[in-house]
Design an enzyme around this catalytic site. Sequence first.
Site, PDB file in Angstrom:
ATOM      1  N   LYS A 124       0.074   0.242 -11.150  1.00 33.25           N
ATOM      2  CA  LYS A 124       0.579  -0.616 -10.077  1.00 33.25           C
ATOM      3  C   LYS A 124       1.256  -1.872 -10.623  1.00 33.25           C
ATOM      4  O   LYS A 124       2.092  -2.459  -9.953  1.00 33.25           O
ATOM      5  CB  LYS A 124      -0.539  -0.945  -9.095  1.00 33.25           C
ATOM      6  CG  LYS A 124      -0.928   0.305  -8.308  1.00 33.25           C
ATOM      7  CD  LYS A 124      -1.879   0.063  -7.182  1.00 33.25           C
ATOM      8  CE  LYS A 124      -2.094   1.339  -6.373  1.00 33.25           C
ATOM      9  NZ  LYS A 124      -2.845   2.381  -7.146  1.00 33.25           N
TER      10      LYS A 124
HETATM   11  C1  LIG Z   1      -2.952   3.684  -6.796  1.00 29.51           C
HETATM   12  C2  LIG Z   1      -3.348   4.656  -7.848  1.00 29.51           C
HETATM   13  C3  LIG Z   1      -3.077   6.041  -7.732  1.00 29.51           C
HETATM   14  C4  LIG Z   1      -2.398   6.629  -6.519  1.00 29.51           C
HETATM   15  O1  LIG Z   1      -1.040   6.270  -6.413  1.00 29.51           O
HETATM   16  P1  LIG Z   1      -0.265   6.431  -5.025  1.00 29.51           P
HETATM   17  O2  LIG Z   1       1.035   5.737  -5.229  1.00 29.51           O
HETATM   18  O3  LIG Z   1      -1.117   5.755  -3.987  1.00 29.51           O
HETATM   19  O4  LIG Z   1      -0.097   7.890  -4.773  1.00 29.51           O
HETATM   20  C5  LIG Z   1      -3.449   6.860  -8.789  1.00 29.51           C
HETATM   21  N1  LIG Z   1      -4.108   6.390  -9.874  1.00 29.51           N
HETATM   22  C6  LIG Z   1      -4.389   5.074 -10.008  1.00 29.51           C
HETATM   23  C7  LIG Z   1      -5.130   4.622 -11.213  1.00 29.51           C
HETATM   24  C8  LIG Z   1      -4.037   4.160  -9.013  1.00 29.51           C
HETATM   25  O5  LIG Z   1      -4.337   2.853  -9.159  1.00 29.51           O
END
Ligand SMILES: *Cc1c(COP(=O)(O)O)cnc(C)c1O
Length: 486
Positions: A124
């Site tokens: 993120k």
């Molecule tokens: C947020 C997240 C996901 C999922 O991603 P999306 O964009 O919501 O599909 C997968 N793995 C980790 C470690 C995350 O923080």
Amino acid sequence: MQYASTRGHAPQQTFSQILLGGLASDGGLFLPTTYPQVSGEELNAWRGLSYADLAFEILKKFATDIPEADLREITRKTYTADVYKNARAGEDAAQITPLRTLENNAERHLVLQALSNGPTLAFKDMAMQLLGNLFEYALAKEQAELNIFGATSGDTGSAAEYAMRGKRGIRVFMLSPHQKMSAFQTAQMFSLQDPNILNIAVQGVFDDCQDLVKAVSNDLEFKQQQKIGTVNSINWARVVAQVVYYFRGYLSATTDNTQKVSFTVPSGNFGNICAGHIARMMGLPIDQLVVATNENDVLDEFFRTGIYRVRASAETWHTTSPSMDISKASNFERFIFDLLDRDAERVRKLFAQVESRGGFDLSGGEGSDGDEFGKVAAFGFVSGKSVHADRINTIRQVQANYGITVDTHTADGIKVALEHAKPGVPMIVLETALPAKFNETIREALGRDAERPAGFENIEALPQRFVVMPADVQAMKDYIRQHTGL
Ligand SMILES: *Cc1c(COP(=O)(O)O)cnc(C)c1O
């Protein structure tokens, strides 16, 4: 470039106009009216670019109302080796999302792309760091201020806080369920001492936090007066920032533009893989887009059957890949819009039906709402699911076979990737977090702790700054007012 709502009843907007907003006024999600195209020559010309300059080339196609010189400065400030310094030994931090070949033989070519070398050790950061700099830029231009109000169960909140800390004109109010996050995640957020970061531990569970955010956001007068904004996963700038690493992954795993690659994406809210879909629509030669889910298999069910059935809270499992524990995929509507040939009226009906009847059925079977499931393969999408036992097993296998510890979400990805890998097509698995974030499960799988990047050794012992509050809307509003002075 103009952006239109997937539900067709909101005025078109520019990139800067949607930067600080969330949903369109008709409840839909914004998408560009057409996808910019990237030619083969252009792709090849991008091979030698740094990550920051590649991000500039892609973003300038979407953010056409930001002067190019400003955009270049923003991408160069965002994607630096110093920000993405948590690379593993043997990885080059300057590549920002370094690739590592796990296996390359007649059967398969399996590659890991590290997206989690940023400040909070999860992917993120890739988008949120850009968002922080874009927000600061946009607010400075208008001499405005913004109060970000959100809820987190872990990764999103910390990524937002690390991206916004110390930024002029921005404050972050972040709700989290009191004593429900891992010690590491809690320490990551609560140890921030920046005055513009306000951590609120709510006496309740994550759903209570989310309800509070909804209740406060639904009070439009309060929202406007207090200049409240969000940074949730439907934010368009977040999605578009993620498009960049699909291009980077492709360019690093190929030598010319006649080759294809596939991507496997550990998925929850469909934000990450939605960016892959957009990259493919722009002309990036992607063969398969593999959706990997955990026990919460809303998306896997759709990509196997054409039936989209959101889950109730009681049916949403708390798993050991917690960032994929979703009952409803908030970015999914963007893909459905394209799948339905951009028929906004039908999208409107289907998502109204999600609210009233909990889902829709595009399988083409009797009584279904359409037969577009037959077209899903033409968009490259396939899927698979991984459960706790698979996760543990995969973490062990990957350690034994390739000598690297992967986190639980990435393990779900690798498990599903192996089911879809084809000879001759590199299968790139997106590594969405570093294992230190989910140490309890690493201990269960390997009987030892995950390695921690430098600087994180004693994070739990740092002084913490947070307030504990009841799940009460009025108390929350009072707290916000007190701290904004508005
Ligand atoms: C947020 C997240 C996901 C999922 O991603 P999306 O964009 O919501 O599909 C997968 N793995 C980790 C470690 C995350 O923080």
